[in-house]
Design an enzyme around this catalytic site. Structure first.
Site, PDB file in Angstrom:
ATOM      1  N   ARG A   1     -34.531-131.026  78.957  1.00 14.83           N
ATOM      2  CA  ARG A   1     -35.909-131.465  79.124  1.00 14.83           C
ATOM      3  C   ARG A   1     -36.727-130.547  80.017  1.00 14.83           C
ATOM      4  NH1 ARG A   1     -32.805-135.369  77.760  1.00 14.83           N
ATOM      5  NH2 ARG A   1     -31.477-134.282  79.209  1.00 14.83           N
ATOM      6  N   THR A   2     -36.209-130.272  81.207  1.00  7.39           N
ATOM      7  CA  THR A   2     -37.017-129.511  82.162  1.00  7.39           C
ATOM      8  C   THR A   2     -37.297-128.118  81.615  1.00  7.39           C
ATOM      9  OG1 THR A   2     -36.043-130.757  83.978  1.00  7.39           O
ATOM     10  CG2 THR A   2     -37.127-128.697  84.544  1.00  7.39           C
TER      11      THR A   2
ATOM     12  N   LYS B   1     -20.582-112.189  87.252  1.00  8.11           N
ATOM     13  CA  LYS B   1     -20.004-110.992  87.873  1.00  8.11           C
ATOM     14  C   LYS B   1     -20.127-111.045  89.386  1.00  8.11           C
ATOM     15  CE  LYS B   1     -21.151-108.100  83.864  1.00  8.11           C
ATOM     16  NZ  LYS B   1     -22.505-108.449  83.358  1.00  8.11           N
TER      17      LYS B   1
ATOM     18  N   ARG C   1     -33.599-123.480  88.500  1.00  3.53           N
ATOM     19  CA  ARG C   1     -32.683-124.632  88.567  1.00  3.53           C
ATOM     20  C   ARG C   1     -31.343-124.073  89.009  1.00  3.53           C
ATOM     21  NH1 ARG C   1     -31.402-129.331  85.380  1.00  3.53           N
ATOM     22  NH2 ARG C   1     -33.557-129.803  85.891  1.00  3.53           N
TER      23      ARG C   1
ATOM     24  N   HIS D   1     -36.518-132.142  93.288  1.00  4.41           N
ATOM     25  CA  HIS D   1     -36.939-131.827  91.924  1.00  4.41           C
ATOM     26  C   HIS D   1     -38.425-132.183  91.818  1.00  4.41           C
ATOM     27  CE1 HIS D   1     -36.961-131.038  87.766  1.00  4.41           C
ATOM     28  NE2 HIS D   1     -36.008-131.842  87.342  1.00  4.41           N
TER      29      HIS D   1
END
Ligand SMILES: Nc1ncnc2c1ncn2[C@@H]1O[C@H](COP(=O)(O)OP(=O)(O)O)[C@@H](O)[C@H]1O
Ligand SMILES: [Zn+2]
Lengths: 153, 300
Positions: B53-54, B82, B103, B131
């Site tokens: 969604r985000t 890495k 995120r 958030h």
């Protein structure tokens, strides 16, 4: 000043950190990053009798005058500490430690999921609250046993 | 809005919130109104954790503004595997994009990223931290459905690790809202959020039983309790069963109760709630696009 303390060692030039809460001397050294590794003469008195504190610790560092910014962070673990600058065997300046607004790099965040503990190229950073410290990355508040979070390098 | 970055809902004043929501409301009526406003601008999508969604709504929002997005891809395909630091990754991507959406699974990651780049950083979820863009769309949904006058909002589920709850709780202190927190004791609000809420003088109450409070609520914000927060399956099942709502429970609620959820839900909201007038979570998810358009339009 009592003779017993002075017997520990007398320094010519340097700093005496007095009235450290009993048992905190090694944390004081850890916070100041003093480990004797650079050859400085350091003596530590632990649990020596004190009129004000019952028992206190004392740290004496020869050849180094600690400045106020360096020592203020000690207020978190030794709020009653006094800083004595010694020159020519005499105390020439005396300061108390005052609570800083923030602390960089001295404590490590207890939150294992905090980005500041994850190998990133940053120092830990805490805001100082009235009754604790708060990580500026993850917001975690530490109130109890701050000394347990002193990062020893 | 005068912010270089959006890292936490704590930054948002009532004025900031109203500015974004007003702009979003105008855009929701006509998504094409600002088409072309941000041609040639690129938004960097840095998702170190899966998101549907985000991520999609940021992507849609940026494209509807006339701009475009670049996506670092999943972490499997990126240099993170890495061993590259986040500080290095964002300093590289900064050179490719006009703003970054981040995120990341660690708390404080957006704060850290903002210290290393000059372009705006938008926190799209940092571990169990914050958030804030979800909060803006939550606030938009609350305003549309319940208004902000003399409001009672209940937040239920995993309040300890729930970043959407942390952000929403902070933001609601800007309004005349009494907040109710409903969770098992082991998943109550963390000390840091509590500290900030007390600092603002917000009215908050904590409950362990949703039945005792549902009647008094205008909004019930449900969140998922995750299996991994519990030492064993039995304990989890027991708790999850108690923090689940269904149509029968909602019979006790006021007719106007708005039920929200940041999604994805698993079974904390029974499907029979979808058929009731209370269900607002899909509308809430749709609001992500106009709200993120408004935010990007204001920040870029
Ligand atoms: N030349 C020195 N070398 C080492 N320690 C010293 C020296 N002079 C003073 N001290 C110590 O520094 C601290 C502060 O000294 P002083 O100001 O004389 O005493 P007080 O603070 O107790 O009035 C005391 O712990 C004392 O033992
Ligand atoms: Zn932290």
């Amino acid at each position: 000043m009592t003779d017993t303390e002075l017997r520990v060692s007398k320094i010519e030039d340097g700093t005496v950190i007095d009235h450290i809460s009993g048992g905190q001397a090694l944390n004081v050294l850890a916070i100041l990053g003093i480990d004797g590794g650079s050859g400085e003469e350091v003596s530590v008195g632990m649990n020596v009798p004190s009129d004000r504190l019952g028992r206190k610790d004392v740290v004496k560092v020869e050849g180094r005058e600690l400045n106020q910014d360096e020592v203020d962070v000690l207020s978190l673990i030794a709020p009653a500490a006094t800083i004595n600058i010694v020159r020519g065997f005499d105390v020439v300046e005396k300061h108390r430690v005052s609570r800083p607004n923030e602390v960089t790099g001295v404590l490590s965040c207890p939150n294992a999921n905090c980005i500041s503990t994850d190998g990133e190229p940053v120092d830990s950073h805490f805001e100082v609250l009235d009754d604790g410290v708060r990580c500026t990355y993850c917001d975690t508040i530490v109130r109890e046993s701050i000394t347990a979070h002193v990062s020893v390098t | 809005m005068r912010h270089d970055h959006l890292l936490s809902a704590k930054q948002l004043s009532r004025g900031d919130i109203e500015t974004v929501l007003d702009r979003a409301a105008a855009l929701a009526d006509d998504l094409g109104a600002v088409a072309g406003a941000h041609v040639d601008r690129l938004l960097g999508l840095c998702f170190f954790e899966p998101s549907t969604r985000t991520k999609m709504s940021f992507d849609a929002a940026m494209k509807r503004l006339g701009g475009d997005t670049i996506d670092m891809g999943g972490i499997d395909s990126s240099s993170v595997t890495k061993g590259e630091s986040l500080a290095d990754t964002v300093r590289v991507i900064e050179g490719y994009a006009d703003a970054l959406v981040l995120r990341h699974p660690s708390e404080g990651s957006a704060q850290l990223a903002s210290e290393f780049v000059d372009v705006p950083v938008i926190n799209a979820g940092d571990g169990a931290g914050q958030h804030p863009t979800q909060t803006l769309l939550d606030l938009y949904t609350i305003r549309e459905n319940a208004g902000f006058e003399d409001l009672s909002v209940g937040m239920m589920g995993d309040l300890k690790y729930g970043r959407t709850v942390h952000s929403l709780a902070h933001a609601l202190t800007n309004f005349d809202v009494s907040q109710h927190f409903i969770s098992p004791e082991s998943l109550q609000l963390p000390r840091s959020v509590r500290y900030d809420l007390h600092g603002t003088g917000a009215q908050i109450r904590e409950h362990t039983d949703v039945e005792e409070v549902v009647e008094a609520l205008d909004v019930l914000y449900v969140t998922r309790i995750q299996r991994e927060r519990f030492p064993d399956e039995n304990e989890y099942r027991k708790v999850a069963g108690e923090y689940r709502i269904d149509a029968e429970l909602l019979e006790r609620a006021g007719d106007d109760l708005t039920v929200m959820h940041p999604l994805p839900r698993v079974d904390e909201i029974a499907p029979d709630v979808d058929e009731t007038d209370h269900a607002t979570y899909f509308q809430q998810a749709h609001n992500g696009v106009p709200v993120r358009m408004a935010l990007l339009d204001l920040m870029l």
